[in-house]
Enzyme design. Sequence first.
Site, PDB file in Angstrom:
ATOM      1  N   SER A  59      20.861   9.891  -9.619  1.00  0.00           N
ATOM      2  CA  SER A  59      21.080   8.757  -8.713  1.00  0.00           C
ATOM      3  C   SER A  59      19.845   8.266  -7.982  1.00  0.00           C
ATOM      4  CB  SER A  59      22.174   9.098  -7.697  1.00  0.00           C
ATOM      5  OG  SER A  59      23.457   8.968  -8.275  1.00  0.00           O
ATOM      6  N   LYS A  62      18.864   4.640  -8.341  1.00  0.00           N
ATOM      7  CA  LYS A  62      19.326   3.539  -7.492  1.00  0.00           C
ATOM      8  C   LYS A  62      18.229   2.986  -6.597  1.00  0.00           C
ATOM      9  CE  LYS A  62      24.080   5.104  -7.758  1.00  0.00           C
ATOM     10  NZ  LYS A  62      24.481   6.489  -7.899  1.00  0.00           N
ATOM     11  N   SER A 119      26.225   6.392  -2.660  1.00  0.00           N
ATOM     12  CA  SER A 119      25.678   6.563  -4.006  1.00  0.00           C
ATOM     13  C   SER A 119      26.696   6.113  -5.045  1.00  0.00           C
ATOM     14  CB  SER A 119      25.265   8.022  -4.259  1.00  0.00           C
ATOM     15  OG  SER A 119      24.430   8.116  -5.395  1.00  0.00           O
ATOM     16  N   LYS A 221      16.688   8.753  -0.969  1.00  0.00           N
ATOM     17  CA  LYS A 221      17.830   8.835  -1.882  1.00  0.00           C
ATOM     18  C   LYS A 221      17.900  10.196  -2.559  1.00  0.00           C
ATOM     19  CE  LYS A 221      21.410   7.065  -3.850  1.00  0.00           C
ATOM     20  NZ  LYS A 221      21.974   8.435  -3.894  1.00  0.00           N
TER      21      LYS A 221
END
Length: 442
Positions: A59, A62, A119, A221
């Site tokens: 993730s 992202k 997320s 993140k």
Amino acid sequence: MARTTFLPPAMRTFASIGLACAALSVAQPAGAHPYLLVEADSGRVIEQQDAGAPWYPASVTKLMTVYVALAAVKDGRVTMDTPLTVSALAASQQPSKMGFQPGTKLTLDNALKMLMVKSANDIAVVIAEGIGGSMPAFVAQMNATARHLGMTGTHYENPNGLPDPDQVTTARDLAILARAIIYHFPEHEMLFRIPAIRIGKRVLRNYNRLIDRYPGADGMKTGFICGSGFNLVATATRGNKRLIAVVLGASSAVGRNEEAAVLFEKGFQHTWSIFGGGASLGALQNAGGPPTDMRDVVCNAKRRGTAAENEDELVGAQNDTGSPFAFAAPVQISGAVLLQQQLPPSMPPVQVYVGVKGAPVDPDTAIASDKPKKKPDPKPSAVAAAASDPGVKEAAKPAASKKQVAPAAPVTAAATPTTKPKPKPKPPESGAAPLPPSKPQG
């Protein structure tokens, strides 16, 4: 944008102990996986291990999705209030997700906040289709942007980081991306440090547990799939100094947070900043080759607890005494100790909503139901029996009404909309300012 952060009493105590011992001592983590610590302003590498090794991004993908979206805002192609629509493709993505049903609308601003905090894999596709016209066209923009920024070891196949053997990055490239976000979009810095969002009656907490637990943490993140292990791109600021830490392939969510905290602590030490590292981020080389697969390490049957992105919620944030991130030093300062502090909340949960600007809707009505549809009653009703048997027709009718009930029309599948031709990706960052140069220092 620098944010001044004052040390709490516990940290001042650690600092005093460290000065008494000539320098606060923290040892290397034992885990054999990539990590990298970089000064955000100069690009100077303070410490690294296998920063050019190929890795599945999960993730942290992202971050590039957000970069391309913010570049579209800066170029004037969209605004933060531009409405986006949840498609069937977006709704079909695997968790974690918001779970909105197809046809639901939301603004780009709300979508980005849901993306960074929850997320949400479905929201990544919503953003991709809303800005790129289609997911493949948006992914092409992601890859073009990676090339533009010099992320030579990175390739994208989707905007959310769900497993794909061809989706790959490196710690070096992720640090380059983090620097680009910091310097190209300073007006959106809050997006990366939101501790929680509130949607309707629900409060969703950020998976980045450094925020509001490590002094100065202000982004960015997390990521997890079985193949990658637990990944983290994080930033922290003290005074005028901002650091970027990248940890890839940790064996737990708690572990990645603790390792990042220790890396930051080393970077904020004056003595370590003088003598540690020295190479520039741009001088690091990507190694190439196939990514390491962490599946047998983090998702094996013998693992204690649950392997998931929100693992620290599922099994608790308690510290494992057998963690590879425990440190042996004259003054033992572990990541666990650094993250035990009780910091005041940096901000209350940020309100987000479903719907277009000025016309929010109840988010509960937008969430697709998991309940199975009710099956028709196999027993014929009295009305149906009367319709088929003239002998009981009159008896089946209600005495006070003569109105006939029309049979329900058969349900037919909705027509599939014609797929629009894929637009050519717009060259990325046409108006972006160049990054400050990476300065090698001895």
